[in-house]
Structures are given as structure tokens and as C-alpha cells.
Scaffold this motif. Structure first.
Motif: not given
Length: 84
Positions: A40-41, A48-50, A56-57, A69-71
Motif C-alpha cells: 500500500x505504501x 495511505x498510512x496503513x 488506531x484499532x 473496512x480496509x477499502x
């Protein structure tokens, strides 16, 4: 990106939907999520900071994390930058 991660595990034929869970349905381990985060990076850069998203979860939310949720997170990040 998911297909590339899954291909290494021989799961390239798995049907994926928004409700597919990374852990329960795809058997992804934490190292696989790191790999996905790296992809993703590479694709989206700082937009987009995975790692920040996962941080945060709660643990239970990570365990039950779905593709949808990721989308939604990725799309939200891109919208903020005007790219979506």
C-alpha cells in the motif's frame, strides 16, 4: 495487492468480498499484514498510512478486519487528497 500476498500462501483462488476477514477467512498472519502495508505504501505513498490505520484499532478489530473496512479506509484517504 491481496492476490500477491495470498499467492505466496497458495490461496490465489480464494473468493474475496467486502466481508472477507483477513485473519479468519484468508489466514493472514501479522507478517502478511506488514507485507500488505508495504505494498500500500509503495502504491499510494504517504496518502495511505496503513500502520497508522492499524495502530488506531483495538486488537479485536484487527483480528476481525475485513477487506471492506480496509477499502473504505484507502478510499477515505484518497478522497482527502482529492484523488478519488
Amino acid at each position: 495487492m491481496l492476490r500477491a500476498v495470498l499467492d505466496d500462501q497458495g490461496l490465489d483462488e480464494v473468493e474475496m468480498t467486502r466481508d472477507t476477514r483477513f485473519h479468519d477467512d484468508l489466514d493472514l498472519e501479522s507478517i502478511d499484514l506488514v507485507t500488505l502495508g508495504g505494498q500500500l505504501g509503495a502504491r499510494y505513498g504517504e496518502r495511505v498510512n496503513f500502520a497508522e490505520f492499524l495502530a488506531g484499532l483495538e486488537l479485536e478489530e484487527i483480528i476481525y478486519l475485513t477487506i471492506g473496512r480496509l477499502v473504505d479506509y484507502v478510499v477515505g484517504c484518497l478522497r482527502q487528497t482529492g484523488e478519488c
